[in-house]
Scaffold this motif. Sequence first.
Motif, mmCIF file in Angstrom:
data_model
loop_
_atom_site.group_PDB
_atom_site.id
_atom_site.type_symbol
_atom_site.label_atom_id
_atom_site.label_comp_id
_atom_site.label_asym_id
_atom_site.label_seq_id
_atom_site.Cartn_x
_atom_site.Cartn_y
_atom_site.Cartn_z
ATOM 1 N N ARG A 108 0.854 -1.178 0.000
ATOM 2 C CA ARG A 108 0.000 0.000 0.000
ATOM 3 C C ARG A 108 0.894 1.233 0.000
ATOM 4 O O ARG A 108 2.006 1.198 0.531
ATOM 5 C CB ARG A 108 -0.888 0.037 1.254
ATOM 6 C CG ARG A 108 -1.864 -1.102 1.367
ATOM 7 C CD ARG A 108 -2.628 -1.047 2.678
ATOM 8 N NE ARG A 108 -3.417 0.166 2.826
ATOM 9 C CZ ARG A 108 -4.698 0.174 3.221
ATOM 10 N NH1 ARG A 108 -5.320 -0.961 3.477
ATOM 11 N NH2 ARG A 108 -5.336 1.302 3.347
ATOM 12 N N THR A 109 0.409 2.316 -0.559
ATOM 13 C CA THR A 109 1.207 3.541 -0.623
ATOM 14 C C THR A 109 0.811 4.553 0.450
ATOM 15 O O THR A 109 1.352 5.659 0.485
ATOM 16 C CB THR A 109 1.056 4.204 -1.998
ATOM 17 O OG1 THR A 109 -0.333 4.484 -2.242
ATOM 18 C CG2 THR A 109 1.605 3.302 -3.095
ATOM 19 N N ASP A 110 -0.112 4.160 1.340
ATOM 20 C CA ASP A 110 -0.631 5.124 2.315
ATOM 21 C C ASP A 110 -0.145 4.868 3.732
ATOM 22 O O ASP A 110 -0.693 5.423 4.694
ATOM 23 C CB ASP A 110 -2.163 5.119 2.296
ATOM 24 C CG ASP A 110 -2.747 3.744 2.629
ATOM 25 O OD1 ASP A 110 -1.966 2.805 2.900
ATOM 26 O OD2 ASP A 110 -3.985 3.605 2.613
ATOM 27 N N ASN A 111 0.850 4.004 3.930
ATOM 28 C CA ASN A 111 1.429 3.742 5.247
ATOM 29 C C ASN A 111 0.505 2.937 6.168
ATOM 30 O O ASN A 111 0.846 2.655 7.314
ATOM 31 C CB ASN A 111 1.837 5.059 5.936
ATOM 32 C CG ASN A 111 2.836 4.836 7.069
ATOM 33 O OD1 ASN A 111 2.553 5.157 8.213
ATOM 34 N ND2 ASN A 111 3.999 4.304 6.752
ATOM 35 N N GLU A 112 -0.658 2.537 5.671
ATOM 36 C CA GLU A 112 -1.595 1.776 6.494
ATOM 37 C C GLU A 112 -1.275 0.282 6.432
ATOM 38 O O GLU A 112 -0.738 -0.217 5.436
ATOM 39 C CB GLU A 112 -3.034 2.014 6.032
ATOM 40 C CG GLU A 112 -3.531 3.428 6.266
ATOM 41 C CD GLU A 112 -3.585 3.787 7.742
ATOM 42 O OE1 GLU A 112 -4.073 2.953 8.542
ATOM 43 O OE2 GLU A 112 -3.138 4.888 8.102
ATOM 44 N N LEU A 113 -1.638 -0.411 7.516
ATOM 45 C CA LEU A 113 -1.471 -1.866 7.590
ATOM 46 C C LEU A 113 -2.817 -2.508 7.874
ATOM 47 O O LEU A 113 -3.558 -2.057 8.754
ATOM 48 C CB LEU A 113 -0.488 -2.242 8.710
ATOM 49 C CG LEU A 113 0.949 -1.729 8.573
ATOM 50 C CD1 LEU A 113 1.700 -1.966 9.882
ATOM 51 C CD2 LEU A 113 1.663 -2.421 7.417
#
Length: 289
Positions: free
Chosen positions: A54-59
Amino acid sequence: MTDSPADNTWLTLPAPAKLNLFLHITGRRADGYHNLQTLFQFVDYGDELAFRVRTDNELSLTPEIEGVAAEDNLIIRAARLLQKTSDSPLGADIRLTKILPMGGGLGGGSSDAATTLLALNHLWKLGLSLDELAELGLSLGADVPVFVRGQAAFAEGVGEQLTPVPELDEPWYLIVCPQVHVNTGKIFQHEGLTRDTDPINIRTALRQGGRNDCQQVVTMLYPEVGNALNLLNKFSFAKMTGTGACIFSSFGSEKEALRVSDQLPAEYVAFVAKGSNLSMTHKVLFRPS
């Protein structure tokens, strides 16, 4: 090596079980942890994890494990630790296919954490070495470094001092999992645990093996484990792995192991797997292109 999923595809990797071929407790440290000696070997059976960048730093982790908050799960903790250490702006979607029992002594949670470190180091293009990943893994659990390094090993200290042992035989194992969750902390805190086994060297370990110092306490507190040991010992010498609850016997062939497995009562959960001196995670992630 497996291609990095720049096109948003999934990277799927095994997270194999381990066996402690013996486990000696040689002392108790001032910080309450125990010094031990053990011989780790992997088997070609375990959990499976799939990762997508993901490119949004979310897991995200699916599915949720009942009774375990997402942020307490070793998989998410491993990913967060890697994010923090590397300052990576990337995140990941993670899918877990859980096969190994929790509290079984097979290292399932540690293996999942190690596979996560290895996978995301690759997918996020961090370039951390196995030594660096193993050091990170140690903060998550004493067994994580052996899974990160991916080689059968003689372990000392709290389990983090690893010497590769590539010459181990790779037999077939029958692994039986009594339906009980062993509390590792409870075992290591028990007053009846033997903590004064004389240290041995690798040569002695390979020549004569050893016992599991936790086995007596576990079978006393969890009769299901003792019952399973007594049953399996009727067919082949059996011992416990880690702090239990799983027990195992080794065989010269898959056919022989399956023959014994077929004779076990239906209430026993059991599987047959091949011993391996190289982790299945490494075999997939680092295979030649």
